[in-house]
Design an enzyme around this catalytic site. Structure first.
Site, PDB file in Angstrom:
ATOM      1  CB  CYS A  51      25.814  15.934   1.167  1.00 32.44           C
ATOM      2  SG  CYS A  51      26.569  14.487   0.025  1.00 32.44           S
ATOM      3  NE  ARG A  65      20.224  17.924   3.607  1.00 29.76           N
ATOM      4  CZ  ARG A  65      19.996  18.748   2.884  1.00 29.76           C
ATOM      5  NH1 ARG A  65      18.894  19.443   2.883  1.00 29.76           N
ATOM      6  NH2 ARG A  65      21.005  18.740   1.115  1.00 29.76           N
ATOM      7  CD1 TRP A  81      22.627   9.377   2.202  1.00 35.53           C
ATOM      8  CD2 TRP A  81      22.405   9.961   0.246  1.00 35.53           C
ATOM      9  NE1 TRP A  81      21.101   8.632   2.037  1.00 35.53           N
ATOM     10  CE2 TRP A  81      20.771   9.101   0.694  1.00 35.53           C
ATOM     11  CE3 TRP A  81      21.699   9.552  -1.133  1.00 35.53           C
ATOM     12  CZ2 TRP A  81      20.474   7.965  -0.174  1.00 35.53           C
ATOM     13  CZ3 TRP A  81      21.186   9.132  -2.013  1.00 35.53           C
ATOM     14  CH2 TRP A  81      20.195   8.084  -1.438  1.00 35.53           C
ATOM     15  CG  ASN A  90      25.999  19.158  -0.389  1.00 36.45           C
ATOM     16  OD1 ASN A  90      26.819  18.728   0.653  1.00 36.45           O
ATOM     17  ND2 ASN A  90      24.817  19.934   0.696  1.00 36.45           N
ATOM     18  N   GLY A  91      25.922  17.355  -4.330  1.00 33.03           N
ATOM     19  CA  GLY A  91      25.370  17.888  -5.569  1.00 33.03           C
ATOM     20  C   GLY A  91      26.745  17.037  -7.294  1.00 33.03           C
ATOM     21  CD  GLU A 117       2.941   3.574  -5.559  1.00 29.87           C
ATOM     22  OE1 GLU A 117       3.083   2.737  -5.424  1.00 29.87           O
ATOM     23  OE2 GLU A 117       3.604   4.770  -4.734  1.00 29.87           O
ATOM     24  CE  LYS A 143       2.646   5.828  -1.601  1.00 31.36           C
ATOM     25  NZ  LYS A 143       3.403   4.555  -2.527  1.00 31.36           N
ATOM     26  CD  GLU A 172       2.102   3.190   2.046  1.00 32.36           C
ATOM     27  OE1 GLU A 172       3.264   2.608   3.127  1.00 32.36           O
ATOM     28  OE2 GLU A 172       2.435   3.563   0.823  1.00 32.36           O
ATOM     29  CG  HIS A 185     -13.161 -10.692 -16.008  1.00 29.25           C
ATOM     30  ND1 HIS A 185     -14.177 -12.223 -17.034  1.00 29.25           N
ATOM     31  CD2 HIS A 185     -12.741 -10.339 -16.898  1.00 29.25           C
ATOM     32  CE1 HIS A 185     -13.686 -11.229 -17.566  1.00 29.25           C
ATOM     33  NE2 HIS A 185     -13.282 -10.396 -17.648  1.00 29.25           N
ATOM     34  CE  LYS A 201      11.523   5.617   2.959  1.00 32.75           C
ATOM     35  NZ  LYS A 201      10.493   5.570   2.419  1.00 32.75           N
TER      36      LYS A 201
HETATM   37  O1  M6R Z   1      12.994   0.365   0.037  1.00 36.28           O
HETATM   38  P1  M6R Z   1      12.134  -0.568  -1.124  1.00 36.28           P
HETATM   39  O2  M6R Z   1      11.738   0.228  -2.383  1.00 36.28           O
HETATM   40  O3  M6R Z   1      12.908  -2.413  -1.187  1.00 36.28           O
HETATM   41  O4  M6R Z   1      10.882  -1.146  -0.442  1.00 36.28           O
HETATM   42  C1  M6R Z   1      10.089  -1.906  -1.016  1.00 36.28           C
HETATM   43  C2  M6R Z   1       8.390  -1.313  -0.214  1.00 36.28           C
HETATM   44  O5  M6R Z   1       8.823  -1.847   1.039  1.00 36.28           O
HETATM   45  C3  M6R Z   1       7.692   0.023  -0.383  1.00 36.28           C
HETATM   46  O6  M6R Z   1       8.397   0.565  -1.278  1.00 36.28           O
HETATM   47  C4  M6R Z   1       6.401  -0.260   0.642  1.00 36.28           C
HETATM   48  O7  M6R Z   1       5.802  -1.012  -0.424  1.00 36.28           O
HETATM   49  C5  M6R Z   1       5.854   1.639   0.996  1.00 36.28           C
HETATM   50  N1  M6R Z   1       5.892   1.738   2.188  1.00 36.28           N
HETATM   51  C6  M6R Z   1       5.440   2.070  -0.543  1.00 36.28           C
HETATM   52  O8  M6R Z   1       5.057   3.535   0.297  1.00 36.28           O
END
Ligand code: M6R
Length: 606
Positions: free
Chosen positions: A2, A27, A75, A101-102, A479, A483, A486, A502, A601
């Protein structure tokens, strides 16, 4: 998240506030609203679902021109995105207008009390109770300011409030607790905003309101007091930011800003749900009976949310005693597995719009499973499709690489497992206590960001990476590799450390470093052995290890230390250095870490 903008002066407040709301659009929000005093000294509010353009059209249509004005972008947290739930909210007499907000933690109790006193609510929001509460004190004979302070004394939770009173057309009242507010100081006019980026067009002279302070703002005067109405000192500061920089705060990229929001998102996920040893997950209340007889949990997710689900699998099995399996949503939707009665599906998604997760969820519904959601974006498709669920309330994640959402997901999954636990175990109580200490421990990790920057500079010379972990830290290794891929476009593979011999061990060489996630826990001895195997092949090793681990420095080339915690909570600390590692390598290589190539995203295609 928000946004709040306010104006007190002689110009048309609606124009200024709309410009401020536009500066806050980055935001994320789902509805917008504005309240202003017209030249005839009447008060008018306009709200629209959707974006600020919609609000502007409605204002132009009504030829709304006024001076003292408040605006808000919402939001959604309590109640779906809609015109009714958009701010400002007012009392039955339309005297007090509030934007907020909050999260007001005791809003249910306040609402019940006010409804019993005859106040009629129109929205589902927590905010509306504030307007009614102030009106309630006025109806008992208090003047507006006394009523405001009496109301603040009754409110629990976090807030940034901006409030106007129909009987005081020149004044904006503002109050904050754990949610930012900044006053903009102008010439014969003053401003208010939840974020300096909304003020920069108008003024660079600002006063940051402190927690438990209340401000009274007119075009010619600003005063601040504490909650006992004693004056507090005001410090005018000069903003040095440009607009883009202001949106990111002091951070060069959204990704880094969002990594640093880690402590706050963990706190927010717990707010109103976990305090001391009391855990309340209201979002599950409606289906509690079915959850008590659940026999199997099936977690459906993609990407980072899938890795959070993998951590969840360990937590649900060990803490809740519930057999759990995790599926890539994109695979689950094409399987033909039989479901035993009592199976529950849990979809995890930051955006709530991921096409594969949505399709997997639909399949679970067709199979008549009870469906739960763990979603960040309120009112998103997945949130609407599920029978019940819990929101992250992590605020919008702008960086394409998911960082803060992962922490929030782990926090909520832990609370869910604790709330569904089939037996009382000592560890459950310990976990509740320790989870509440995690934000401070994340802060301690973030304080070492510069050390990780130096390590990343050293490792940015390599082109291939192996990430290893075991048990709870196996998903963390996955993960960490995701990261790095990406953000830096480097080859990275995540593995369970036991799997290394293995196959992946064949790749190890002096040119192929390993990032080993090795906190001191039930499997650290096994991890040490794996590290020795890598060292024997001259592979460089960067270890993420527990403070006080004396052995690790003798077997790894580099060590990044994190505070000790309980094993199920280690991912909340261990993932931070890996997020920073990816961020610093990506920036060292000159890439746009907020918008990596080829990625979106919200992945709304299959
Ligand atoms: O919005 P979601 O959590 O469903 O998205 C899932 C994946 O597309 C998302 O986590 C993607 O792997 C990211 N780019 C990871 O950093």
């Amino acid at each position: 998240m928000c946004g709040i903008v306010g104006y007190a002066g002689n110009r048309n407040g609606a124009d200024i506030v709309l410009a401020g709301l536009r500066a806050l659009e980055y935001r994320g929000y789902d509805s917008a609203g504005l309240v202003t005093f017209t030249s005839q000294k009447t008060i008018e509010a306009v709200k629209r679902k959707g974006n600020v353009d919609e609000l502007e059209k409605a204002i132009k249509k009504r030829k709304l021109i006024g001076a003292t004005t408040l605006g808000h972008t919402r939001w959604a947290t309590h109640g779906e995105p809609s015109e009714t739930n958009a701010h400002p909210h007012t009392d039955a007499a339309g005297r007090v207008f509030v934007v907020h907000n909050g999260i007001i933690e005791n809003h249910k109790e306040l609402r019940a009390y006010l409804e019993a006193r005859g106040h009629v609510f129109v929205s589902e929001t927590d905010t509306e109770c504030v307007a009614h509460l102030i009106a309630e004190f006025i109806s008992r004979g208090a003047d507006f300011e006394s009523a405001l302070f009496s109301a603040l004394a009754k409110i629990e939770g976090s807030y940034a409030f901006a409030i106007i009173d129909r009987e005081n057309p020149d004044t904006i009242y503002a109050a904050r607790l754990s949610s930012p507010l900044v006053i903009g100081v102008g010439e014969h006019e003053n401003f208010l905003a939840s974020d300096p980026s909304a003020l920069i067009e108008s003024t660079k002279r600002v006063i940051y309101l402190k927690d438990r302070e209340v401000a009274t703002i007119t075009k010619s005067k600003i005063t601040t007091t504490d909650l006992n109405r004693r004056l507090t000192p005001m410090n005018i500061e000069e903003l040095e930011w440009d607009l883009e920089a202001a949106q990111k705060g002091n951070f060069p990229h959204f990704m880094l800003k969002e990594i640093f929001e880690g402590p706050e998102v963990v706190r927010t996920a717990m707010r109103g749900r976990l305090k001391k040893n009391v855990l309340k997950l209201g979002g599950l209340d409606l289906v509690r009976d079915k959850l008590d007889s659940m026999r199997r949990l099936v977690i459906l997710a993609c990407g980072t949310s899938y890795y959070a689900g993998l951590v969840g699998e360990y937590i649900f099995e060990e803490i809740a005693g519930i057999p759990t399996e995790v599926h890539f949503a994109s695979e689950f939707r094409y399987r033909n597995e039989p479901f035993e009665p009592g199976t529950v599906a849990l979809a995890i998604s930051q955006s709530g719009e991921t096409a594969d997760t949505l399709a997997a969820l639909k399949k679970a519904k067709e199979a008549k499973l009870l469906t739960l959601g763990l979603v960040n974006v309120v009112g998103s498709s997945i949130a609407r499709e599920t029978d019940a669920g819990i929101y992250n309330h992590a605020g919008p994640e702008v960086g394409v690489a998911s960082t803060k959402a992962f922490l929030s997901q782990l926090t909520v999954l832990t609370m869910m497992a604790l709330s569904l636990a089939r037996k009382k175990q000592k560890i459950n109580r310990e976990l509740m206590d320790e989870l509440q200490r995690i934000p401070e421990k994340i802060e301690a990790v973030l304080k070492q960001a510069e050390a990780m920057k130096r390590l990343a500079a050293k490792y940015s010379a390599y082109e291939n990476f192996l990430f290893l972990g075991r048990r709870y830290n196996y998903p963390v290794a996955l993960e960490g590799a995701l990261k790095l891929k990406e953000i830096s476009y480097l080859h990275a593979e995540g593995y369970g450390a036991g799997e290394m011999k293995h196959g992946p061990l064949a790749m190890i060489s002096p040119e192929f470093p390993t990032i080993a996630v090795v906190p001191k826990n039930s499997v650290s001895e096994k991890m040490y052995s794996n590290i020795e195997e890598i060292r024997a092949r001259k592979g460089p090793v960067l270890a993420i290890a527990s403070e006080g681990d004396k052995k690790i420095a003798s077997i790894a080339d580099d060590v990044f230390y994190i505070p000790k915690t309980l094993e199920p909570l280690e991912p909340l600390l261990a993932v931070i250095p890996l997020q920073l590692f990816a961020y610093y390598i990506g920036t060292a290589l000159g890439y746009n870490v907020d918008r990596p190539r080829n990625l979106a995203k919200s992945v709304t295609v299959e």
